[in-house]
Design an enzyme around this catalytic site. Structure first.
Site, PDB file in Angstrom:
ATOM      1  N   LYS A  22       0.851  -1.199   0.000  1.00 48.82           N
ATOM      2  CA  LYS A  22       0.000   0.000   0.000  1.00 48.82           C
ATOM      3  C   LYS A  22       0.877   1.234   0.000  1.00 48.82           C
ATOM      4  O   LYS A  22       2.066   1.198   0.369  1.00 48.82           O
ATOM      5  CB  LYS A  22      -0.943   0.013   1.213  1.00 48.82           C
ATOM      6  CG  LYS A  22      -0.272   0.030   2.591  1.00 48.82           C
ATOM      7  CD  LYS A  22       0.206   1.386   3.084  1.00 48.82           C
ATOM      8  CE  LYS A  22       0.848   1.298   4.467  1.00 48.82           C
ATOM      9  NZ  LYS A  22       1.600   2.522   4.847  1.00 48.82           N
ATOM     10  N   ASP A  36      -2.029  -0.916  10.574  1.00 52.03           N
ATOM     11  CA  ASP A  36      -2.289  -0.939   9.128  1.00 52.03           C
ATOM     12  C   ASP A  36      -2.997  -2.206   8.672  1.00 52.03           C
ATOM     13  O   ASP A  36      -3.584  -2.229   7.586  1.00 52.03           O
ATOM     14  CB  ASP A  36      -0.971  -0.830   8.353  1.00 52.03           C
ATOM     15  CG  ASP A  36      -0.370   0.554   8.405  1.00 52.03           C
ATOM     16  OD1 ASP A  36      -1.086   1.501   8.797  1.00 52.03           O
ATOM     17  OD2 ASP A  36       0.808   0.707   8.058  1.00 52.03           O
TER      18      ASP A  36
END
Length: 270
Positions: free
Chosen positions: A8, A129
């Site tokens: 990401k 995350d």
């Protein structure tokens, strides 16, 4: 079975304040991208190995699976091998992605005994995350980054530059001072501009802290800025990226400096 675990970038990240639990309150926009670790899962005694030789007890996947066992009230009999392609300490979320990907797949292989809420609770206990990677695509993150709201998927081409330095998330956050905090943030405006392709609103206030700690990050940032791009540090670094394709200047400059360059696209799980 073989599954892919995406990286990401944080298209934007703002530090809003320090929480009572010692973490920082943030507002961020996550985007999964087409850079993947490969995960191989087979039946057998619980074991987690990686190509980068991370000790099992320190691996986020192993920690998550042990927590999953507590939720299930039974042992998990799967052997996991992770081929690492996502650079570590780059702010690309490789370990968190591995964690969420394995949780989802193992839950499916067991007949989905755990709810999405259960998986979120396990993921956020291991990594802030990791919750995002249960959803992927494009999403807003609040709280520690673990309160995730998917938004309309974006279709982006992104150039990543990894300046070959491992940035410690703990070290970067520990260096945050009040001057790095944002008092008020127009989150709805930022999201609207992003969806309209107005990328000039994007920034990473945590990345500014990382650049002061790691000269390599600042060098990569300034190099891209000099060439006329609008670079953003992903997460706590060390990867720097911009939205757009890699020019020959960027490719040659990265090669000359020994940096790794990745040309990726937004990944929406298709």
């Amino acid at each position: 079975m073989r599954v892919l675990s995406p990286a990401k970038v944080n298209l934007g990240l703002w530090l809003l304040g320090r929480r009572a639990d010692g973490y920082h309150e943030i507002f961020t926009i996550y985007q999964a991208v087409s850079l993947f670790d490969e995960i191989f899962i087979k039946e057998g005694p619980l074991k987690v190995e990686t190509s980068s030789l991370i000790p099992q007890e320190k691996n986020l996947v192993y920690k998550a699976l042990r927590l999953m066992e507590k939720y299930l009230g039974r042992d998990i009999d799967f052997s996991i091998y992770i081929k690492k392609n996502i650079p570590e300490g780059a702010g690309l979320g490789g370990g968190s992605s591995n964690c969420a990907t394995v949780l989802k797949v193992v839950n499916q292989l067991l007949g989905e005994p755990l709810s999405v809420e259960d998986l979120e609770n396990i993921a956020k206990e291991v990594s802030s995350d990791a919750v995002f990677f249960l959803y992927g695509g494009t999403a807003v993150g609040r709280g520690r980054g673990d309160v995730v709201e998917p938004i309309k998927h974006l279709d982006l081409k992104i150039t990543l530059v990894y300046p070959n330095v491992v940035a410690s998330t703990r070290r970067v956050y520990s260096a945050v001072r009040d001057a790095s905090l944002t008092d008020k943030i127009e989150d709805d405006k930022i999201i609207s501009c992003l969806l309209e392709g107005k990328f000039e609103v994007l920034e990473n206030t945590l990345g500014q802290v990382a650049m002061e700690l790691f000269p390599e990050i600042k060098e990569a940032y300034r190099f891209l800025e000099y060439l006329g791009y609008r670079p953003v540090v992903s997460g706590s670094g060390s990867c720097v990226f911009y939205i757009g394709e890699a020019s020959e200047q960027v490719k040659k400059g990265a090669a000359l400096r020994g940096w790794r360059l990745y040309e990726v696209k937004s990944y929406n799980g298709v």
